[in-house]
Design a protein around this motif. Structure first.
Motif, PDB file in Angstrom:
ATOM      1  N   THR A   1       0.843  -1.207   0.000  1.00  0.00           N
ATOM      2  CA  THR A   1       0.000   0.000   0.000  1.00  0.00           C
ATOM      3  C   THR A   1       0.872   1.247   0.000  1.00  0.00           C
ATOM      4  O   THR A   1       2.002   1.226   0.475  1.00  0.00           O
ATOM      5  CB  THR A   1      -0.947   0.027   1.229  1.00  0.00           C
ATOM      6  N   THR A   2       0.348   2.326  -0.598  1.00  0.00           N
ATOM      7  CA  THR A   2       1.068   3.601  -0.554  1.00  0.00           C
ATOM      8  C   THR A   2       0.286   4.590   0.304  1.00  0.00           C
ATOM      9  O   THR A   2       0.627   5.758   0.381  1.00  0.00           O
ATOM     10  CB  THR A   2       1.212   4.186  -1.981  1.00  0.00           C
ATOM     11  N   LYS A   3      -0.818   4.104   0.917  1.00  0.00           N
ATOM     12  CA  LYS A   3      -1.673   5.009   1.682  1.00  0.00           C
ATOM     13  C   LYS A   3      -1.345   4.911   3.175  1.00  0.00           C
ATOM     14  O   LYS A   3      -1.013   3.817   3.656  1.00  0.00           O
ATOM     15  CB  LYS A   3      -3.142   4.629   1.462  1.00  0.00           C
TER      16      LYS A   3
HETATM   17  P1  ADP Z   1      -5.050  -0.027  -0.376  1.00  0.00           P
HETATM   18  O1  ADP Z   1      -6.125   0.692  -1.114  1.00  0.00           O
HETATM   19  O2  ADP Z   1      -5.462  -0.433   0.997  1.00  0.00           O
HETATM   20  O3  ADP Z   1      -3.732   0.655  -0.399  1.00  0.00           O
HETATM   21  P2  ADP Z   1      -5.123  -1.879  -2.559  1.00  0.00           P
HETATM   22  O4  ADP Z   1      -4.636  -3.277  -2.696  1.00  0.00           O
HETATM   23  O5  ADP Z   1      -6.551  -1.650  -2.914  1.00  0.00           O
HETATM   24  O6  ADP Z   1      -4.819  -1.427  -1.095  1.00  0.00           O
HETATM   25  O7  ADP Z   1      -4.233  -0.948  -3.471  1.00  0.00           O
HETATM   26  C1  ADP Z   1      -2.827  -1.060  -3.446  1.00  0.00           C
HETATM   27  C2  ADP Z   1      -2.179   0.203  -3.972  1.00  0.00           C
HETATM   28  O8  ADP Z   1      -2.441   0.329  -5.363  1.00  0.00           O
HETATM   29  C3  ADP Z   1      -2.717   1.470  -3.408  1.00  0.00           C
HETATM   30  O9  ADP Z   1      -2.104   1.791  -2.156  1.00  0.00           O
HETATM   31  C4  ADP Z   1      -2.323   2.493  -4.471  1.00  0.00           C
HETATM   32  O10 ADP Z   1      -0.963   2.858  -4.360  1.00  0.00           O
HETATM   33  C5  ADP Z   1      -2.449   1.699  -5.720  1.00  0.00           C
HETATM   34  N1  ADP Z   1      -3.709   1.971  -6.447  1.00  0.00           N
HETATM   35  C6  ADP Z   1      -4.776   1.146  -6.524  1.00  0.00           C
HETATM   36  N2  ADP Z   1      -5.749   1.697  -7.275  1.00  0.00           N
HETATM   37  C7  ADP Z   1      -5.293   2.913  -7.687  1.00  0.00           C
HETATM   38  C8  ADP Z   1      -5.827   3.971  -8.509  1.00  0.00           C
HETATM   39  N3  ADP Z   1      -7.044   3.892  -9.072  1.00  0.00           N
HETATM   40  N4  ADP Z   1      -5.040   5.056  -8.738  1.00  0.00           N
HETATM   41  C9  ADP Z   1      -3.818   5.140  -8.210  1.00  0.00           C
HETATM   42  N5  ADP Z   1      -3.258   4.192  -7.416  1.00  0.00           N
HETATM   43  C10 ADP Z   1      -3.974   3.089  -7.172  1.00  0.00           C
END
Ligand code: ADP
Length: 580
Positions: free
Chosen positions: A525-527
């Motif tokens: 994750t980047t969040k």
């Molecule tokens: P989370 O949302 O909890 O971080 P996810 O597995 O859903 O976990 O997503 C992994 C990562 O993929 C996110 O943290 C983000 O960096 C990237 N990501 C996913 N969907 C998008 C999007 N629509 N736009 C930009 N980055 C995205």
């Protein structure tokens, strides 16, 4: 000029010899002017003027530069009889191969005063040798071509190339054993005589090497010509033995048809599709099995098709059939390798998910109890009548953070829990509609402009609606989170290659290549408050449905997730399976 007495004598001797040998004769003076010639010479060289009084080079179309190829210069230099073979393009544009024999004539003082030049037309023999060596080269080229469409085009190009087999048009039919039909696959050839002439003379002049010629014809290939399109419409049942193409397949022998318009045994419909009176069918046979048919004709030049042409085309067809078989086998192998790679990747993914899931469940379970205790104590401190604000503030922070950790833990436990999957006939558009209305307030708050483009022709498919809805929720949530200042969200459905395709496109921040490579890795994750399980779980769900997810993203340019779900599931019975 020759004295009359000598000329008459020569005439009668030469005519006699010339008639018996079918050769051209010319008498040249020492300046290489032709001072006498027989009629046959004009025929062999295809001349439109009398050669008498003209320069040798003008008549024989050679430049006299290369002594090695000039029998006249050689015989003048050596004083002996010399022979050489030359190739020339005649006034009328024909290619001729000629064997010239030059004999010097001496006067009383032993000086060479004249040269007799004898010319024999060897075009037919040379062309045969040329064609055979070309066929050998073509066979090599074909065996090296594994991409099936390219190979089929190469085969038809060779059938029509002037320098190779030289037919005006060629069509290729393939046998489909599963459907029990033979169908038109491809056609090559010009649409008019003018076009035929132009193309082949251009190509013939420009490209010396066969490879170059083939490349040029590939570059010029168009699959929107009337000939190609009509051929693609042709398909015949293999049980219909009255069809001429089917009888060619059944008998495994070529058919040379000379008068199709008046042949009552040939289906008129078929002849009108071919649109030609004379044509040849040659079967493509591999190990006693016919895999297709080449059909060729000379619609524009109306040059009769001889048994010899049929023979040559058959030899070529044998090589072509082998090449098609190799390319087919290669295609099958490549597909199997792809399937294997895909299965391996899925296996690794689910194995990895299972290991991570177990580990996560264990860690979550171990952490949960102390966390509940910490949370409990912190809440007790918060509720106690403590005056120290600093302590109260710190206890508040602990309560908040524990709450956040518990949320993460419950996400992780959801992820590692085995899920019961119930697949039923469902309509994707409806599920999406439902998901969107559920998220409407969320869109409003986040200033998202939602655009729905649902294709009403999307068929019902067998899926687990709850789990697929979970995928949509995850992807839409991510899309909204990538647009913190608002933006446009386009949700689109359509049918593509027997699959339902769902696009979820945002105009958000996009991703770097590095992030893109890791998004399906569990817990990536980047969040700040992300768990990194949304996408890995979504991918697992789509995998379990026999589908796949593709992503396109541009940094600061937005992201599009495409989900592909197979339609063929709709015909199978309902399945209830246990997924991890
Ligand atoms: P989370 O949302 O909890 O971080 P996810 O597995 O859903 O976990 O997503 C992994 C990562 O993929 C996110 O943290 C983000 O960096 C990237 N990501 C996913 N969907 C998008 C999007 N629509 N736009 C930009 N980055 C995205």
């Amino acid at each position: 000029m020759l004295p009359n007495v000598l000329k008459d004598k020569l005439d009668s001797i030469m005519y006699n010899i010339a008639d018996s040998l079918n050769a051209g004769f010319a008498l040249l003076d020492s300046d290489l002017n032709i001072i006498w010639a027989n009629n046959r010479l004009s025929g062999i060289l295809n001349l439109e003027f009398s050669p008498i009084g003209k320069k040798c080079s003008e008549v024989y179309k050679c430049e006299c530069k290369d002594t090695k190829n000039c029998s006249v210069l050689q015989s003048l230099a050596s004083g002996k009889k010399q022979a050489a073979e030359t190739q020339l393009i005649t006034e009328k544009g024909d290619r001729r191969y000629v064997r010239n024999i030059s004999i010097p004539i001496r006067d009383n003082k032993d000086n060479i005063t004249h040269v007799v030049k004898l010319s024999i037309d060897i075009t037919e023999k040379e062309e045969k040798i040329h064609q055979l060596s070309l066929l050998r080269k073509l066979a090599e080229l074909m065996q090296g071509t594994l991409q099936i469409d390219r190979l089929l085009h190469l085969i038809l190009t060779c059938v029509t190339a002037g320098t190779a087999l030289g037919f005006n048009r060629a069509r290729l039919f393939l046998v489909d054993k599963n459907r029990n039909v033979v169908y038109g696959k491809m056609a090559v050839g010009p649409s008019s005589w003018e076009e035929a002439n132009k193309t082949w003379s251009e190509i013939g002049n420009k490209y010396e090497k066969l490879e170059d010629l083939i490349k040029a014809s590939e570059d010029n290939y168009r699959d929107d010509t009337p000939l190609h399109m009509i051929t693609r419409l042709m398909a015949y049942s293999l049980t219909d033995e009255k069809e001429i193409i089917v009888s060619c397949i059944k008998n495994k022998k070529p058919i040379l048809e000379k008068d199709a318009f008046n042949n009552p045994d040939i289906n008129k419909n078929f002849v009108s599709m071919l649109d030609v009176n004379e044509f040849v069918f040659v079967p493509l046979v591999v190990r006693e099995e016919v895999i297709g048919v080449i059909c060729a004709d000379n619609i524009y030049s109306r040059k009769p098709i001889t048994e010899e042409h049929v023979q040559l085309l058959s030899t070529f067809a044998n090589h072509a059939a082998l090449a098609i078989e190799s390319a087919d086998a290669y295609k099958e192998l490549a597909e199997k390798v792809m399937q294997l790679k895909d299965t391996q990747e899925r296996l690794i993914r689910s194995e990895r998910l299972a290991v991570i899931g177990n580990m996560a469940a264990y860690v979550a379970h171990e952490i949960r109890n102390p966390l509940v205790t910490i949370g409990g104590f912190a809440r007790t401190i918060l509720r106690a009548s403590i005056q120290d604000n600093q302590i109260k503030k710190s206890a508040g922070i602990i309560v908040d953070e524990v709450g956040r950790l518990e949320k993460i833990l419950s996400n992780i436990m959801d992820f590692s829990k085995p899920l019961e999957s119930v697949k039923v006939i469902s309509q994707i558009n409806e599920i999406l509609e439902n998901t969107c209305s559920l998220m409407e307030p969320y869109f409003k708050n986040s200033r998202i402009n939602l655009i729905k483009k649902f294709d009403m022709k999307v068929p019902n498919i067998i899926i687990d609606p709850t789990r697929i809805k979970q995928v949509f929720l995850n992807l839409i949530k991510n899309a909204v989170e990538s647009m913190p200042d608002g933006g446009r969200l386009v949700i689109e459905t359509r049918v593509e290659n027997e699959q339902v395709k769902i696009n979820i496109a945002d105009t958000g921040e996009g991703m770097t290549t590095e992030i893109l490579q890791n998004i399906f890795v569990p817990f990536f994750t980047t969040k700040v408050d992300g768990t990194g399980v949304g996408l890995s779980v979504s991918q697992k769900i789509v995998d379990d449905h026999g589908g796949h997810i593709k992503v396109k993203s541009e940094l600061q340019g937005g992201t599009t997730f495409s989900i592909y779900l197979p339609i063929k599931n709709a015909t199978t019975s309902m399945v209830v399976n246990k997924c991890h």
